[in-house]
Every structure is written in structure tokens, then in C-alpha cells.
Design a protein around this motif. Structure first.
Motif, PDB file in Angstrom:
ATOM      1  N   TRP A   1       0.825  -1.208   0.000  1.00  0.00           N
ATOM      2  CA  TRP A   1       0.000   0.000   0.000  1.00  0.00           C
ATOM      3  C   TRP A   1       0.860   1.259   0.000  1.00  0.00           C
TER       4      TRP A   1
ATOM      5  N   TRP B   1      -0.483   2.784  -3.316  1.00  0.00           N
ATOM      6  CA  TRP B   1      -1.813   3.139  -2.815  1.00  0.00           C
ATOM      7  C   TRP B   1      -2.650   3.965  -3.805  1.00  0.00           C
TER       8      TRP B   1
ATOM      9  N   PHE C   1      -0.664  -6.002  -6.399  1.00  0.00           N
ATOM     10  CA  PHE C   1      -1.000  -6.329  -5.016  1.00  0.00           C
ATOM     11  C   PHE C   1      -1.077  -7.847  -4.876  1.00  0.00           C
TER      12      PHE C   1
ATOM     13  N   SER D   1      -2.227  -7.970  -0.172  1.00  0.00           N
ATOM     14  CA  SER D   1      -3.475  -7.259   0.120  1.00  0.00           C
ATOM     15  C   SER D   1      -4.335  -7.134  -1.136  1.00  0.00           C
TER      16      SER D   1
ATOM     17  N   ALA E   1      -7.402  -4.367  -2.168  1.00  0.00           N
ATOM     18  CA  ALA E   1      -7.139  -3.477  -3.293  1.00  0.00           C
ATOM     19  C   ALA E   1      -8.205  -3.634  -4.378  1.00  0.00           C
TER      20      ALA E   1
END
Length: 212
Positions: free
Chosen positions: A8, A12, A132, A135, A139
Motif C-alpha cells: 500500500w 496506494w 497487489f 493485500s 485493493a
């Protein structure tokens, strides 16, 4: 292997740009209710004739979106998205040319599907899946929440713009407004792949044999 927090920290903006892209892909589906009354009143259509174009859109999308998937694999999502933002702005603006002829309304909607197919969900989601790993679920959830954002934003925006300038000008204003927001964000933050940054190896405690 990097952690979810590191993913992230590095990437992000990507899911949030994808969220805005997904929201654009469903623009007319959610804004159509605001256009229904002024367009049918001026052009003499019934509600069924107006919404018949949405049925045609879905049928055309069944063919167009898989073809876009092939283009994504060949050219990458970033190139397809850049092309799609421009074509979307053009074809969405062209909807203002409706003159009352039903065949022309259908043709405009076919052009809309073909022009906006390059900003559909697969275009925006593939880079999120690629960048990703730890995560990925979160996402993807952020990216796909663009559908929910579209439900809230497009009907309100369309109603306000139509009441201010009329339905014909509303098409290019909505299309241009979305493109002006998404295009610079796409250019700045939307990548298929980024060069990996060195990550310090994880510190692992030494394993001590237990004495039986």
C-alpha cells in the motif's frame, strides 16, 4: 516478499484511480434516469424506446469486452486506458446528437459501447491484481467500489447539469469532466508494472532444537 503495508505504501494511488475508472465505465447506465424525461419529452420516445438502447448496449458489450481483454494482454492496461478515456469522452458527447430517429439512437449507443469498452472493469482491475499480492482482496475491493461510487455520483451530477444547461450540453460536460479528472491521475499513477524496489530481508528468529 513485501508485506501488505509495503504494498500500500508503494501503490496506494492505483486502486483509487481504478475506482474512478470503473465509475466512468458505467456512467450512462446510472445517469440514464436523469436523461429519460427531458429526452423522451423532446424527442417523442416512449420509456421503452429510450431504454431499448441499454439492452442493445449490454448485447454489444458481450462481444466488445472480451476483445478488449485480448488487447489488454497484448498492449497493457495503461495504453488501453489512455486510449479509452479519449474515445469515451467523444462517444459519450455524441449522445447529444440524438434527433428522434430510433435507429440513430441505437447507432449512437452502439458507438458508445465500442468507444467506452476500453475503460471497462478489466482494464482497471488487471494492474491492481498484478501489483497487489498480500493485500489483493482489499485493493480489488477499493477498485470495484467504483460501481457504488457511480451509483451515488452520476445520477446527482447528471440531474444538476441537465437542470442547468439542458440534456444536450449535459453529455459533453459530464464526459469531459470525468476525463479531465481521470486522465492526469491515470498518467501519473496507473501502471501495469513498476520496477521492484529492494526490500530488506525479513529478520527471522533462529530455531532452537528442543531437548527431549
Amino acid at each position: 516478499m513485501i508485506s501488505a503495508k509495503q504494498e500500500w505504501a508503494r501503490n496506494w494511488p492505483l486502486p483509487f484511480v481504478a475506482m474512478l475508472g470503473v465509475a466512468g465505465a458505467v456512467s450512462f447506465s446510472y445517469a440514464s434516469g436523469a436523461f429519460l424525461e427531458p429526452m423522451t419529452a423532446e424527442l417523442g420516445w416512449t420509456r421503452t424506446e429510450f431504454y431499448s438502447a441499454l439492452t442493445l448496449q449490454m448485447l454489444c458489450a458481450m462481444v466488445a469486452i472480451p476483445l478488449v481483454g485480448l488487447l489488454i494482454d497484448r498492449f497493457g492496461s495503461r495504453r488501453i486506458a489512455g486510449f479509452g478515456i479519449g474515445t469515451f469522452a467523444i462517444v459519450f458527447s455524441m449522445m447529444s446528437l440524438a434527433n428522434g430517429a430510433l435507429w440513430q439512437w441505437w447507432l449512437l449507443n452502439v458507438c458508445y459501447v465500442l468507444g467506452s469498452a476500453c475503460i471497462t472493469q478489466p482494464v482497471w482491475v488487471k494492474p491492481v491484481v498484478g501489483q497487489f499480492h498480500q493485500s489483493r482482496g482489499l485493493a480489488m475491493a477499493v477498485a470495484l467500489s467504483g460501481n457504488g461510487a457511480a451509483t451515488a455520483i452520476w445520477p446527482i451530477a447528471a440531474t444538476l447539469v441537465i437542470s442547468a444547461v439542458g440534456w444536450r450540453l449535459a453529455f459533453p460536460i459530464l464526459a469531459g469532466g470525468w476525463a479531465l479528472v481521470v486522465l492526469p491521475l491515470m498518467l501519473a499513477f496507473f501502471y501495469d508494472q513498476r520496477a521492484s524496489e529492494p526490500v530488506a530481508p525479513e529478520t527471522r528468529p533462529s530455531v532452537t532444537s528442543a531437548t527431549l
